[in-house]
Design an enzyme around this catalytic site. Structure first.
Site, PDB file in Angstrom:
ATOM      1  N   GLU A  93     -31.450 -21.221  25.409  1.00 39.02           N
ATOM      2  CA  GLU A  93     -31.108 -22.368  24.570  1.00 39.02           C
ATOM      3  C   GLU A  93     -30.368 -21.828  23.341  1.00 39.02           C
ATOM      4  O   GLU A  93     -30.783 -20.826  22.752  1.00 39.02           O
ATOM      5  CB  GLU A  93     -32.436 -23.014  24.160  1.00 39.02           C
ATOM      6  CG  GLU A  93     -32.381 -23.972  23.041  1.00 39.02           C
ATOM      7  CD  GLU A  93     -33.794 -24.284  22.504  1.00 39.02           C
ATOM      8  OE1 GLU A  93     -33.900 -25.264  21.770  1.00 39.02           O
ATOM      9  OE2 GLU A  93     -34.762 -23.554  22.805  1.00 39.02           O
ATOM     10  N   ASP A 197     -41.047  -6.695  17.564  1.00 38.07           N
ATOM     11  CA  ASP A 197     -39.832  -6.065  17.008  1.00 38.07           C
ATOM     12  C   ASP A 197     -39.311  -6.961  15.888  1.00 38.07           C
ATOM     13  O   ASP A 197     -38.149  -7.334  15.852  1.00 38.07           O
ATOM     14  CB  ASP A 197     -38.773  -5.894  18.108  1.00 38.07           C
ATOM     15  CG  ASP A 197     -37.609  -5.002  17.666  1.00 38.07           C
ATOM     16  OD1 ASP A 197     -37.684  -4.398  16.583  1.00 38.07           O
ATOM     17  OD2 ASP A 197     -36.605  -4.917  18.404  1.00 38.07           O
TER      18      ASP A 197
HETATM   19  P1  ADP Z   1     -29.451  -7.674  20.752  1.00 38.21           P
HETATM   20  O1  ADP Z   1     -30.412  -7.713  21.893  1.00 38.21           O
HETATM   21  O2  ADP Z   1     -28.162  -7.020  21.101  1.00 38.21           O
HETATM   22  O3  ADP Z   1     -30.046  -7.118  19.456  1.00 38.21           O
HETATM   23  P2  ADP Z   1     -29.868 -10.374  19.780  1.00 38.21           P
HETATM   24  O4  ADP Z   1     -30.791 -11.032  20.725  1.00 38.21           O
HETATM   25  O5  ADP Z   1     -30.460  -9.881  18.504  1.00 38.21           O
HETATM   26  O6  ADP Z   1     -29.046  -9.201  20.487  1.00 38.21           O
HETATM   27  O7  ADP Z   1     -28.694 -11.414  19.454  1.00 38.21           O
HETATM   28  C1  ADP Z   1     -27.434 -11.048  18.930  1.00 38.21           C
HETATM   29  C2  ADP Z   1     -26.918 -12.113  17.973  1.00 38.21           C
HETATM   30  O8  ADP Z   1     -26.977 -13.414  18.559  1.00 38.21           O
HETATM   31  C3  ADP Z   1     -27.749 -12.198  16.698  1.00 38.21           C
HETATM   32  O9  ADP Z   1     -26.825 -12.286  15.633  1.00 38.21           O
HETATM   33  C4  ADP Z   1     -28.518 -13.480  16.796  1.00 38.21           C
HETATM   34  O10 ADP Z   1     -28.592 -14.099  15.533  1.00 38.21           O
HETATM   35  C5  ADP Z   1     -27.726 -14.323  17.764  1.00 38.21           C
HETATM   36  N1  ADP Z   1     -28.643 -15.063  18.664  1.00 38.21           N
HETATM   37  C6  ADP Z   1     -29.635 -14.522  19.422  1.00 38.21           C
HETATM   38  N2  ADP Z   1     -30.251 -15.458  20.174  1.00 38.21           N
HETATM   39  C7  ADP Z   1     -29.637 -16.630  19.886  1.00 38.21           C
HETATM   40  C8  ADP Z   1     -29.815 -17.985  20.330  1.00 38.21           C
HETATM   41  N3  ADP Z   1     -30.736 -18.295  21.252  1.00 38.21           N
HETATM   42  N4  ADP Z   1     -29.008 -18.927  19.808  1.00 38.21           N
HETATM   43  C9  ADP Z   1     -28.068 -18.614  18.896  1.00 38.21           C
HETATM   44  N5  ADP Z   1     -27.843 -17.368  18.439  1.00 38.21           N
HETATM   45  C10 ADP Z   1     -28.615 -16.377  18.916  1.00 38.21           C
END
Ligand code: ADP
Length: 289
Positions: A93, A197
Site C-alpha cells: 500500500e 530496525d
Molecule cells: P530500503 O529497504 O531500501 O531501505 P525502504 O523500505 O526504507 O527501502 O523505502 C525506501 C523509500 O521509500 C523510503 O524513503 C521510504 O520513505 C519510502 N517508502 C517505503 N515504504 C513506503 C510506502 N509503503 N509508501 C510510500 N513510501 C514508502
C-alpha cells in the site's frame, strides 16, 4: 523499474502499470511509486541482487506487526521470491505523507508502547529474516540474555572479525561482555513485539500526520532495543517518553541500558558501513567495564 519487474508486478496486482516514479532514500533497494490503470497507486521495491528470502520475510514481518493493530504498517499487496519468471519485488500500500501532527510524538509513544505490549510467543520468531542485507537468526532462546548474546551480538562480532572490519581482539573483548550480559540486560520481561530496525528513516508520517513504521526486521525481544535505536540517530522528546510510559512503563534502570541496546545496531553498521562505527561499538564495551 526494469521491464521484467514491471511485468511481474502488473501480473501480481492484476492491473497495467501506467507510470513509475523512483523514490529517494532506499538504502539498499530501488523504491518506486507505481500508478496502475485501475487508479491505484502502490509502493514497489525491487532489487535484482536481493537474497530470495529478503522480501518474503519482510512481508511476513509487516503482517505480524500489523496484526497487533497498534501502529500503522503498510499492507502487503504482493511479494515475489525471485522465481525464474519474476525478479524479487515487494508491493505495498502506498503511504502518502504529510507534516507531523502536533501530537505526533505522543501518538508514536502510545502506539509503539501498544505494539510492544502486544507481545510475541518467544524471544525470537518462527522464521529468520534480514536487517539491511545482513542475515538475522531468530531461533528462539529461553532467556532474553541468551538471545541477545547468541542471536544478535555474537554473530555480528564474528562477521566483523571474519571480514576484517574489526580487530581480532574483538572476539575476546566482546566475549567477556557477553558473559556478563545476564547482569546487564535488565529485569526479566516477557518478549515484546519489536520492529527491530527502528531508526528514524523507517518511521514515516502518513497523510493524517500520524506515524507509520516501514522496513522492519521484526522479532520477539526486549522493547528497549527499539527505543535505543530510535535514540541512536535522533532524539526522543518528553512527550514521546511520557506517552510511552503511560501505556507500558519502562523497568527501572532503562537509561543505563541504552548503550547496551544500541550495541546491536552499531555492530550491524560496522558490518554494513565500517568506519566510525568500530569506535562507537568499542565505546559501549568501555561503558560497561
Ligand atoms: P530500503 O529497504 O531500501 O531501505 P525502504 O523500505 O526504507 O527501502 O523505502 C525506501 C523509500 O521509500 C523510503 O524513503 C521510504 O520513505 C519510502 N517508502 C517505503 N515504504 C513506503 C510506502 N509503503 N509508501 C510510500 N513510501 C514508502
Amino acid at each position: 523499474m526494469r521491464v521484467d519487474a514491471q511485468r511481474a508486478v502488473a501480473l501480481a496486482l492484476g492491473a497495467n502499470i501506467t507510470s513509475t516514479r523512483q523514490l529517494p532514500g532506499g538504502s539498499i533497494n530501488e523504491a518506486f511509486a507505481v500508478q496502475l490503470d485501475d487508479r491505484r497507486e502502490v509502493f514497489v521495491k525491487t532489487n535484482a541482487r536481493a537474497d530470495r528470502r529478503m522480501f518474503p520475510t519482510e512481508a511476513l514481518g509487516l503482517a505480524w506487526l500489523s496484526d497487533a493493530k497498534a501502529i500503522r504498517v503498510p499492507k502487503v499487496l504482493a511479494v515475489s521470491d525471485s522465481s525464474e519468471t519474476s525478479p524479487p519485488f515487494l508491493a505495498l500500500e502506498f503511504i502518502a505523507s504529510a507534516s507531523p501532527a502536533t501530537n505526533f510524538d505522543e501518538q508514536l509513544g502510545r502506539r509503539l508502547a501498544a505494539l510492544h505490549a502486544s507481545g510475541a510467543d518467544t524471544y525470537g520468531l518462527a522464521h529468520d529474516n534480514f536487517i539491511g542485507t545482513l542475515a538475522q537468526t531468530n531461533a528462539a532462546c529461553l532467556t532474553w540474555a541468551e538471545f541477545y548474546a547468541m542471536r544478535r551480538i555474537e554473530p555480528q562480532v564474528r562477521l566483523a572479525v571474519d571480514r576484517q572490519a574489526a580487530p581480532t581482539a574483538w572476539t575476546q573483548t566482546f566475549g567477556s561482555l557477553l558473559s556478563r550480559l545476564p547482569d546487564l540486560v535488565g529485569p526479566e520481561e516477557p518478549p515484546a513485539r519489536l520492529h527491530g530496525d527502528l531508526w528514524s528513516g523507517n518511521l514515516h508520517v502518513d497523510i493524517n500526520g500520524s506515524p507509520c513504521i516501514l522496513d522492519p526486521a521484526a522479532y520477539g525481544g526486549h522493547r528497549e532495543i527499539d527505543l535505543a535505536m530510535l535514540k541512536l540517530f535522533g532524539t526522543l522528546s518528553e512527550q514521546f517518553a511520557h506517552a510511552y510510559d503511560e501505556v507500558f512503563p519502562l523497568a527501572a534502570g532503562a537509561s543505563e541500558r541504552v548503550p547496551l541496546y544500541q550495541l546491536y545496531p552499531l555492530l550491524v553498521h560496522v558490518n554494513l558501513f565500517g568506519g566510525r562505527y568500530v569506535h562507537a561499538a568499542e565505546q559501549v564495551v568501555t561503558y560497561y567495564t
